[in-house]
Design a protein around this motif. Structure first.
Motif, PDB file in Angstrom:
ATOM      1  N   THR A 245       0.857  -1.178   0.000  1.00  0.00           N
ATOM      2  CA  THR A 245       0.000   0.000   0.000  1.00  0.00           C
ATOM      3  C   THR A 245       0.898   1.233   0.000  1.00  0.00           C
ATOM      4  OG1 THR A 245      -0.109   0.132   2.415  1.00  0.00           O
ATOM      5  CG2 THR A 245      -1.792  -1.197   1.309  1.00  0.00           C
ATOM      6  N   GLY A 246       0.536   2.221  -0.735  1.00  0.00           N
ATOM      7  CA  GLY A 246       1.330   3.435  -0.775  1.00  0.00           C
ATOM      8  C   GLY A 246       1.072   4.320   0.425  1.00  0.00           C
ATOM      9  N   VAL A 247       1.548   5.534   0.341  1.00  0.00           N
ATOM     10  CA  VAL A 247       1.372   6.489   1.434  1.00  0.00           C
ATOM     11  C   VAL A 247      -0.090   6.935   1.514  1.00  0.00           C
ATOM     12  CG1 VAL A 247       3.741   7.308   1.283  1.00  0.00           C
ATOM     13  CG2 VAL A 247       1.970   8.428  -0.085  1.00  0.00           C
ATOM     14  N   GLY A 248      -0.469   7.469   2.662  1.00  0.00           N
ATOM     15  CA  GLY A 248      -1.787   8.066   2.824  1.00  0.00           C
ATOM     16  C   GLY A 248      -2.733   7.330   3.743  1.00  0.00           C
ATOM     17  N   ALA A 249      -2.522   6.031   3.967  1.00  0.00           N
ATOM     18  CA  ALA A 249      -3.435   5.261   4.816  1.00  0.00           C
ATOM     19  C   ALA A 249      -3.186   5.569   6.289  1.00  0.00           C
ATOM     20  CB  ALA A 249      -3.268   3.773   4.568  1.00  0.00           C
ATOM     21  N   GLN A 250      -4.254   5.760   7.058  1.00  0.00           N
ATOM     22  CA  GLN A 250      -4.153   5.916   8.513  1.00  0.00           C
ATOM     23  C   GLN A 250      -4.506   4.616   9.233  1.00  0.00           C
ATOM     24  OE1 GLN A 250      -5.749   9.563  10.198  1.00  0.00           O
ATOM     25  NE2 GLN A 250      -5.997  10.413   8.139  1.00  0.00           N
ATOM     26  N   ILE A 251      -5.311   3.770   8.585  1.00  0.00           N
ATOM     27  CA  ILE A 251      -5.701   2.464   9.110  1.00  0.00           C
ATOM     28  C   ILE A 251      -5.522   1.445   8.000  1.00  0.00           C
ATOM     29  CG2 ILE A 251      -7.587   1.047  10.018  1.00  0.00           C
ATOM     30  CD1 ILE A 251      -6.820   3.081  12.022  1.00  0.00           C
ATOM     31  N   LEU A 252      -4.903   0.311   8.319  1.00  0.00           N
ATOM     32  CA  LEU A 252      -4.855  -0.821   7.412  1.00  0.00           C
ATOM     33  C   LEU A 252      -5.677  -1.945   8.021  1.00  0.00           C
ATOM     34  CD1 LEU A 252      -1.097  -0.905   6.297  1.00  0.00           C
ATOM     35  CD2 LEU A 252      -3.071  -0.036   5.009  1.00  0.00           C
ATOM     36  N   ARG A 253      -6.626  -2.450   7.249  1.00  0.00           N
ATOM     37  CA  ARG A 253      -7.505  -3.517   7.733  1.00  0.00           C
ATOM     38  C   ARG A 253      -6.973  -4.856   7.245  1.00  0.00           C
ATOM     39  NH1 ARG A 253     -10.382   1.131   7.084  1.00  0.00           N
ATOM     40  NH2 ARG A 253      -9.985   1.006   4.847  1.00  0.00           N
ATOM     41  N   VAL A 254      -6.666  -5.722   8.199  1.00  0.00           N
ATOM     42  CA  VAL A 254      -6.108  -7.042   7.908  1.00  0.00           C
ATOM     43  C   VAL A 254      -7.061  -8.089   8.471  1.00  0.00           C
ATOM     44  CG1 VAL A 254      -4.091  -8.536   8.120  1.00  0.00           C
ATOM     45  CG2 VAL A 254      -3.802  -6.046   8.179  1.00  0.00           C
ATOM     46  N   ALA A 255      -7.408  -9.093   7.661  1.00  0.00           N
ATOM     47  CA  ALA A 255      -8.339 -10.138   8.085  1.00  0.00           C
ATOM     48  C   ALA A 255      -7.754 -11.510   7.782  1.00  0.00           C
ATOM     49  CB  ALA A 255      -9.688  -9.981   7.383  1.00  0.00           C
ATOM     50  N   ASN A 256      -7.977 -12.450   8.685  1.00  0.00           N
ATOM     51  CA  ASN A 256      -7.603 -13.842   8.488  1.00  0.00           C
ATOM     52  C   ASN A 256      -8.883 -14.651   8.385  1.00  0.00           C
ATOM     53  OD1 ASN A 256      -6.537 -16.403   8.437  1.00  0.00           O
ATOM     54  ND2 ASN A 256      -5.889 -16.398  10.591  1.00  0.00           N
ATOM     55  N   GLU A 257      -9.259 -15.017   7.175  1.00  0.00           N
ATOM     56  CA  GLU A 257     -10.488 -15.763   6.951  1.00  0.00           C
ATOM     57  C   GLU A 257     -10.253 -17.267   6.942  1.00  0.00           C
ATOM     58  OE1 GLU A 257     -12.161 -14.171   3.373  1.00  0.00           O
ATOM     59  OE2 GLU A 257     -12.581 -12.217   4.281  1.00  0.00           O
ATOM     60  N   GLY A 258      -9.036 -17.687   7.244  1.00  0.00           N
ATOM     61  CA  GLY A 258      -8.712 -19.103   7.271  1.00  0.00           C
ATOM     62  C   GLY A 258      -8.989 -19.737   8.621  1.00  0.00           C
ATOM     63  N   ASP A 259      -8.695 -21.053   8.714  1.00  0.00           N
ATOM     64  CA  ASP A 259      -8.973 -21.807   9.945  1.00  0.00           C
ATOM     65  C   ASP A 259      -7.697 -22.098  10.745  1.00  0.00           C
ATOM     66  OD1 ASP A 259      -7.791 -23.648   8.289  1.00  0.00           O
ATOM     67  OD2 ASP A 259      -9.500 -25.033   8.230  1.00  0.00           O
ATOM     68  N   ARG A 260      -6.613 -21.391  10.442  1.00  0.00           N
ATOM     69  CA  ARG A 260      -5.390 -21.515  11.225  1.00  0.00           C
ATOM     70  C   ARG A 260      -4.813 -20.115  11.441  1.00  0.00           C
ATOM     71  NH1 ARG A 260      -0.409 -22.899   7.254  1.00  0.00           N
ATOM     72  NH2 ARG A 260      -1.280 -22.109   5.300  1.00  0.00           N
ATOM     73  N   GLN A 261      -3.960 -19.998  12.437  1.00  0.00           N
ATOM     74  CA  GLN A 261      -3.366 -18.706  12.720  1.00  0.00           C
ATOM     75  C   GLN A 261      -2.498 -18.253  11.540  1.00  0.00           C
ATOM     76  OE1 GLN A 261      -0.020 -18.064  15.630  1.00  0.00           O
ATOM     77  NE2 GLN A 261      -1.601 -16.959  16.792  1.00  0.00           N
ATOM     78  N   ALA A 262      -2.583 -16.988  11.207  1.00  0.00           N
ATOM     79  CA  ALA A 262      -1.760 -16.406  10.154  1.00  0.00           C
ATOM     80  C   ALA A 262      -0.565 -15.707  10.781  1.00  0.00           C
ATOM     81  CB  ALA A 262      -2.573 -15.414   9.326  1.00  0.00           C
ATOM     82  N   ARG A 263       0.583 -15.849  10.146  1.00  0.00           N
ATOM     83  CA  ARG A 263       1.779 -15.129  10.583  1.00  0.00           C
ATOM     84  C   ARG A 263       2.203 -14.206   9.439  1.00  0.00           C
ATOM     85  NH1 ARG A 263       5.931 -18.577  13.446  1.00  0.00           N
ATOM     86  NH2 ARG A 263       6.034 -19.655  11.451  1.00  0.00           N
ATOM     87  N   LEU A 264       2.376 -12.920   9.767  1.00  0.00           N
ATOM     88  CA  LEU A 264       2.619 -11.885   8.779  1.00  0.00           C
ATOM     89  C   LEU A 264       3.795 -11.036   9.222  1.00  0.00           C
ATOM     90  CD1 LEU A 264      -1.105 -10.707   8.812  1.00  0.00           C
ATOM     91  CD2 LEU A 264      -0.156 -12.470   7.316  1.00  0.00           C
ATOM     92  N   VAL A 265       4.453 -10.407   8.262  1.00  0.00           N
ATOM     93  CA  VAL A 265       5.514  -9.443   8.571  1.00  0.00           C
ATOM     94  C   VAL A 265       5.138  -8.120   7.917  1.00  0.00           C
ATOM     95  CG1 VAL A 265       7.950  -8.852   8.344  1.00  0.00           C
ATOM     96  CG2 VAL A 265       7.286 -11.224   8.755  1.00  0.00           C
ATOM     97  N   LEU A 266       4.978  -7.085   8.744  1.00  0.00           N
ATOM     98  CA  LEU A 266       4.664  -5.749   8.255  1.00  0.00           C
ATOM     99  C   LEU A 266       5.948  -4.935   8.172  1.00  0.00           C
ATOM    100  CD1 LEU A 266       2.317  -3.639   7.616  1.00  0.00           C
ATOM    101  CD2 LEU A 266       2.759  -2.821   9.951  1.00  0.00           C
ATOM    102  N   LEU A 267       6.183  -4.340   7.002  1.00  0.00           N
ATOM    103  CA  LEU A 267       7.332  -3.466   6.782  1.00  0.00           C
ATOM    104  C   LEU A 267       6.824  -2.136   6.252  1.00  0.00           C
ATOM    105  CD1 LEU A 267       9.670  -5.995   4.922  1.00  0.00           C
ATOM    106  CD2 LEU A 267       9.697  -5.425   7.357  1.00  0.00           C
ATOM    107  N   GLY A 268       7.373  -1.038   6.751  1.00  0.00           N
ATOM    108  CA  GLY A 268       6.937   0.264   6.266  1.00  0.00           C
ATOM    109  C   GLY A 268       7.993   1.312   6.509  1.00  0.00           C
ATOM    110  N   GLY A 269       7.800   2.452   5.850  1.00  0.00           N
ATOM    111  CA  GLY A 269       8.733   3.548   6.051  1.00  0.00           C
ATOM    112  C   GLY A 269       8.400   4.728   5.170  1.00  0.00           C
ATOM    113  N   ALA A 270       8.989   5.866   5.498  1.00  0.00           N
ATOM    114  CA  ALA A 270       8.859   7.045   4.656  1.00  0.00           C
ATOM    115  C   ALA A 270       9.570   6.782   3.331  1.00  0.00           C
ATOM    116  CB  ALA A 270       9.478   8.250   5.356  1.00  0.00           C
TER     117      ALA A 270
END
Length: 350
Positions: A245-270
Motif C-alpha cells: 500500500t502506498g502512502v496516505g493510509a491511517q488504518i490498514l484492515r487485515v483479516a484472516n479468513e482461514g482456519d489456522r493462525q496467520a503469521r505476517l511481517v509488516l514493513l513500512g517507512g517514509a
C-alpha cells in the motif's frame, strides 16, 4: 545473508514509473501484489529463498530494499544454512527467525546466536563482512532476512555496528504483535534507525480482523508467511507474496479468513528520497563505486575486514563447498542500467 545469484541484476532504486501486477481494493486503500521469485542460497544442497524485494515492479518500501523469506526447511534434508563470509556496503541487515538458530560472526568482532523472536541488526556502513550458519541444535530453519538502505550522510561511516533486541509481545483482540523496529500498536523499538521505518511480526487468529493504525506518511508492505486466506484492505494476499500500500493510509484492515493462525511481517517507512544502485551485496550510487567495492572484496581489502570464528558445515573456516569466503560474481561488461522505483502508490493494471 548474501545474494548468491551468479548474474545478479543491478537495481537503481528511486522515483520512476514502472508498472507492475496490481489488485483493486474493495472499499479501502489500493493494494498492489508483489509475488516472490525463488533464489538458491548456497551450493549443491542450497536452501531456496523466496525474494519479494527487489523486483522489476518495485525496489523499495521506505528504505527496505531487500526481502528474503525462507523455510520452513528441515535441516536433515537441506543441510541448513551455511553462508560463508561475504561483504556488504551501504546497508543494514535485519535477521528475524520464526524457527531455528543461526550463528552470526562479522568483521566488527560481533558474534552471537540469532533465535526466534530476537532481532539482530548489522550496520555495514562503508564495509563489513559476515557469516551465517545454522547451529547443530537447529532441526528446522524458517524466517526472513531484510536489508535497509542507508542514506548518503551515514553510508560512508567506518563503524561496523551490531544491535540485538527482544521485543515484548503486544496483545490485541485478534492476536499478538512483535515490533522489532520503529513504533506500532503502542510498542516502540529502541534500535537506532537512520530513516523512519517500522517492522513487526503479526500473528492473527482464525477469523480475526485487525484495524491497524499506521503512519500516513509511510508506505507499507505486508508479507504473508502462513495463512492462505489473508486479506489486506479486502484484497487476498497469497502465501509468500507481499501486499503493498502506498502512502496516505491511517488504518490498514487485515483479516484472516482461514482456519489456522496467520503469521505476517509488516514493513513500512517514509519513501526513500535517494537513488540507490544495488548489485550483489553492495549498495552504492554509481557503477564506479560498485566496481571498486567488488575489486576490494576480491583483493581482501581493508574496507571489509575479516571474519574470525566462522565454523561452516565443512569444518572450521569452510562451508560445505570448501569455501572460506564467497567470491563476487563477474560484473556486467556495460554500464548498469537503472531500474527506478514507481511513486509510493499502489499501481493498477491497464
Amino acid at each position: 545473508m548474501t545474494n548468491t545469484e551468479t548474474r545478479p541484476d543491478a537495481f537503481v532504486c528511486g522515483e520512476g514509473g514502472l508498472p507492475g501486477p496490481l489488485a483493486a481494493c474493495e472499499g479501502g486503500v489500493p493494494v498492489e501484489i508483489i509475488t516472490a521469485r525463488e533464489v538458491p542460497l548456497g551450493g549443491p544442497r542450497a536452501i531456496n529463498v523466496r525474494r519479494t524485494l527487489p523486483q522489476l515492479q518495485r525496489s523499495l518500501i521506505g528504505a527496505w530494499c531487500f526481502v528474503d523469506h525462507f523455510g520452513p526447511h528441515e535441516v536433515a534434508d537441506t543441510g541448513g544454512m551455511d553462508v560463508a563470509p561475504h561483504p556488504h556496503t551501504g546497508l543494514q541487515t535485519v535477521s528475524w527467525l520464526f524457527d531455528g538458530a543461526v550463528e552470526h560472526n562479522d568483521s566488527g568482532g560481533n558474534a552471537g546466536t540469532i533465535l526466534p523472536g530476537q532481532m539482530n541488526l548489522m550496520t555495514a556502513g562503508s564495509g563489513i563482512c559476515h557469516s551465517e550458519t545454522s547451529t547443530p541444535e537447529a532441526d528446522r530453519i524458517h524466517g526472513v532476512q531484510l536489508w535497509v538502505a542507508l542514506p548518503d550522510e551515514v553510508r560512508h561511516s567506518p563503524e561496523r555496528g551490531f544491535e540485538h533486541y527482544v521485543p515484548e509481545p503486544v496483545e490485541f483482540d485478534a492476536g499478538t504483535a512483535l515490533v522489532f523496529l520503529g513504533s506500532l500498536l503502542g510498542s516502540r523499538s529502541p534500535v537506532r534507525m537512520y530513516t523512519p521505518l517500522v517492522g513487526a511480526e503479526l500473528r492473527l487468529d482464525p477469523g480475526g480482523v485487525l484495524a491497524l493504525p499506521v503512519e500516513p506518511g509511510f508506505e507499507h508492505g505486508l508479507l504473508v508467511d502462513t495463512g492462505d486466506q489473508v486479506r489486506l484492505e479486502g484484497v487476498h494476499i497469497p502465501e509468500d507474496a507481499l501486499g503493498y500500500t502506498g502512502v496516505g493510509a491511517q488504518i490498514l484492515r487485515v483479516a484472516n479468513e482461514g482456519d489456522r493462525q496467520a503469521r505476517l511481517v509488516l514493513l513500512g517507512g517514509a519513501p526513500f528520497g535517494e537513488e540507490v544502485l544495488m548489485w550483489w551485496n553492495f549498495l552504492g550510487r554509481t557503477t564506479e563505486e560498485i566496481t571498486r567495492y567488488r575489486e576490494e572484496w576480491q583483493n581482501h581489502g581493508e574496507r571489509f575486514g575479516e571474519v574470525v570464528g566462522y565454523v561452516g558445515h565443512g569444518g572450521p573456516g569452510r562451508n560445505r563447498e570448501g569455501m572460506s569466503r564467497i567470491p563476487a560474481p563477474e560484473l556486467p561488461p556495460v554500464q548498469m542500467r537503472p531500474r527506478r522505483n514507481p511513486p509510493p502508490h499502489a499501481q493498477f493494471n491497464g
